[in-house]
Design an enzyme around this catalytic site. Structure first.
Site, PDB file in Angstrom:
ATOM      1  N   LYS A 128       7.104   4.943  30.476  1.00 58.58           N
ATOM      2  CA  LYS A 128       7.900   4.301  29.238  1.00 58.58           C
ATOM      3  C   LYS A 128       7.124   3.830  28.196  1.00 58.58           C
ATOM      4  O   LYS A 128       5.990   3.022  28.543  1.00 58.58           O
ATOM      5  CB  LYS A 128       8.784   3.550  29.962  1.00 58.58           C
ATOM      6  N   GLY A 129       7.256   3.830  26.883  1.00 63.31           N
ATOM      7  CA  GLY A 129       6.866   3.386  25.771  1.00 63.31           C
ATOM      8  C   GLY A 129       6.621   1.727  26.291  1.00 63.31           C
ATOM      9  O   GLY A 129       7.425   0.997  26.430  1.00 63.31           O
ATOM     10  N   THR A 177      11.528  12.881  19.042  1.00 61.37           N
ATOM     11  CA  THR A 177      13.012  13.309  18.671  1.00 61.37           C
ATOM     12  C   THR A 177      12.927  13.262  17.207  1.00 61.37           C
ATOM     13  O   THR A 177      12.296  12.831  16.221  1.00 61.37           O
ATOM     14  CB  THR A 177      13.901  12.195  19.013  1.00 61.37           C
ATOM     15  N   ASN A 227       2.396   6.561  20.571  1.00 58.89           N
ATOM     16  CA  ASN A 227       3.625   6.669  19.916  1.00 58.89           C
ATOM     17  C   ASN A 227       3.973   6.159  18.455  1.00 58.89           C
ATOM     18  O   ASN A 227       4.118   5.089  18.081  1.00 58.89           O
ATOM     19  CB  ASN A 227       4.981   6.086  20.688  1.00 58.89           C
ATOM     20  N   CYS A 243       8.486   6.722  16.973  1.00 55.20           N
ATOM     21  CA  CYS A 243       9.986   6.205  17.619  1.00 55.20           C
ATOM     22  C   CYS A 243      10.883   6.114  16.419  1.00 55.20           C
ATOM     23  O   CYS A 243      10.587   5.320  15.603  1.00 55.20           O
ATOM     24  CB  CYS A 243       9.638   5.047  18.401  1.00 55.20           C
TER      25      CYS A 243
END
Lengths: 251, 302
Positions: B45-46, B193, B127, B130
């Site tokens: 998880k981030g 995404t 990341n 996001c």
């Protein structure tokens, strides 16, 4: 698992009885399954469904499903012999018996009555004294009444007075006539909030079973969170059952 | 049996299949349902330097062949991860990669430095894509300067392999990939995404608490394959492909488009053991087609 029986308590609900060649695992009342819905192109994610009843004698798991969307309507088209892919048992479940002879009121409405059947059976078997208080719009919306009555006293309210007392569950006279040691509730949010208010005012410990929208059911996606005194927590793993004191509801 | 081992930026993996950040928890959540040691790598998880509560509920909406989420990087922070979660996962027999996020280059760098002290975490995934946080996240991933600034700061603070996770919400993803490669990224993963939205027409309001969210699932697969193909042609570093992979056939598309490994995300919610099933399927496909190694198909479609 294999579908062994399909029945329709009324035209909006389906009761699926499932069995398996393996013995069912340990299941606590209030736990749920994630069902893979096949044959419904618009249904991408699994559907979380609470466990209605565990019949150890016949190695059966019962799911009472409200047919509200495409996914759950597709579950209503299953027939005996069909296979169903489940991930279970998930979630924490209701509290175990706190003391022998304790009076526990189980309040339910809509499809929220589902997990209370298993919980009532468990409480009775473990020496507690459960009672059910079930609310519905009309008597036709009350589900599995005979089964509830076979376990414990059932108090009923309907909005149109077609059965039991008229009004909502929180209007029922039993709440002023009898003192309960604990309350557990599962149903529409307004019902749960009102029962939680009653419990808080009367200083009765109360648990609610939430049905926030879920994806994984395993605590990975963090989509089904509920605000609690400990911050946002997953309903799927830290719930679905919560003590009302842990929630941030305005009650 | 075909050889499906791969090496990404110095990381040896038993299979080319990794689990995508935010879809597989810390692995432990799935331990009863899948043999974790059969997974090439688990990207957890981030994680951000400081704890984050994430966005309000509702955070998820099911959409045609996919879902939107706006979780918003809910996590307990890097220190909590190091002290409480790392001890539980450090002995897993797979590569445990931490996905690192932040709201400024310094933030990212400090978080990466803390994670860098953990012996059993051989790499991080950065990341910069996001879509669900106001500050940071995708803001860095949509410009070459922004992306470069984060990778530069992290490169100075972290010596192990860095995989940079790219956003598809850009005009030219290959430009972003080149910018992070130039700053010393060891690999890129694409795609995160796609920004999307869904409306509840009865209530006449967005289905998600912050209106928009990130779209994942099979709905985005063709976009992801295209991004991988474009990026793989542009950069020399390895590309990790993800976006809507549900089956071995999906994974093979990404490999042929130029991915040296793949990640599985949303499909974990539907089949918790999908990462192992996909690896088996890749192996069977290779055998059926007379391939001795997965390397034979990587980047085969030019």
């Amino acid at each position: 698992m294999t579908v062994s029986e399909v029945s329709f308590p009324n035209n909006r609900y389906v009761l699926l009885k499932l069995t398996d060649s393996q013995p069912l695992p340990d299941i606590r009342p209030g736990q749920f399954v994630e069902v893979l819905v096949q044959g419904s192109p618009s249904t991408f994610l699994r559907r979380p469904i609470s466990i209605n009843y565990v019949d150890r004698e016949n190695n059966q798991l019962w799911l009472l499903v409200a047919m509200v969307g495409e996914g759950t309507k597709t579950l209503g088209q299953l027939s005996a012999g069909d296979k169903l892919n489940l991930v279970f048992p998930l979630g924490n479940g209701f509290s175990p018996v706190q003391q022998t002879g304790e009076e526990v009121l189980l309040v339910g409405g809509g499809v929220g009555v589902a997990p209370l059947l298993e919980y009532g059976k468990y409480l009775k078997a473990e020496g507690a004294r459960p009672s059910f208080l079930l609310g519905a719009r009309t008597k036709n919306d009350l589900l599995l009444l005979d089964l509830f009555r076979s376990i414990a006293d059932v108090y009923i309210t309907t909005e149109d007075a077609s059965l039991g007392e008229k009004g909502f569950v929180t209007h029922h006279s039993i709440l002023s006539e009898k003192r309960f040691d604990r309350i557990a509730v599962c149903g529409p949010k307004p019902m749960m909030v009102n029962v939680a208010k009653y419990a808080k005012q009367n200083d009765i410990p109360c648990e609610v079973s939430l049905e926030n929208m879920m994806a994984c059911g395993l605590g990975a996606c963090l989509c089904c969170v509920e605000k609690t005194v400990r911050g946002n927590v997953c309903v799927c793993t830290e719930g679905p059952v919560f003590n009302i004191n842990d929630l941030t509801w305005q009650i | 049996m075909a050889d499906i081992r791969v090496n990404i930026a110095g990381l040896d993996m038993k299979t080319p299949v990794m689990t995508a950040s935010g879809t597989f928890g810390y692995g432990l959540e799935f331990a009863d349902l899948v043999n974790l040691s059969d997974i090439g790598a688990i990207i957890v998880k981030g994680t951000t330097l400081l704890p984050r509560e994430g966005n309000d509920y509702p955070r998820m909406a099911e959409t045609p062949s996919g879902m939107l989420n706006c979780v918003g990087l809910q996590n307990k922070g890097a220190e909590y991860f190091c002290q409480h979660i790392y001890p539980q996962i450090k002995d897993l027999q797979t590569n445990v990669i931490v996905n690192v996020s932040g709201s400024s280059p310094d933030d990212y760098a400090e978080c990466a430095r803390l994670i860098g002290e953990l012996d059993k975490v051989p790499a991080i995934e950065l990341n910069i894509s996001c879509p669900n946080v106001r500050q940071g996240g995708m803001a860095f991933g949509v410009t070459t300067d922004g992306a470069a600034s984060v990778v530069r700061a992290v490169r100075a603070a972290y010596s192990k392999p860095i995989i940079v996770k790219l956003s598809p919400n850009v005009t030219n993803i290959a430009d972003i990939a080149l910018a992070v490669e130039a700053e010393g990224a060891d690999a890129v993963s694409c795609i995160n995404t796609l920004m999307g939205m869904a409306i509840d027409i009865e209530r006449r309001r967005p289905k998600l608490s912050i209106s928009t969210g990130g779209l994942s699932g099979p709905a985005i697969k063709p976009v992801a394959v295209r991004c991988v193909w474009q990026v793989a042609k542009a950069v020399k570093i390895p590309v990790v492909g993800l976006g809507g992979i549900m089956t071995a056939a999906d994974a093979i598309e990404f490999l042929m488009a130029g991915a040296s490994a793949i990640e599985i995300g949303t499909a974990n919610f539907i089949d918790p053991a999908v990462s192992v099933h996909v690896a088996e399927g890749i192996s069977e496909w290779l055998d059926r087609h007379g391939c001795k190694s997965v390397q034979e198909i990587i980047g085969q479609v030019q």
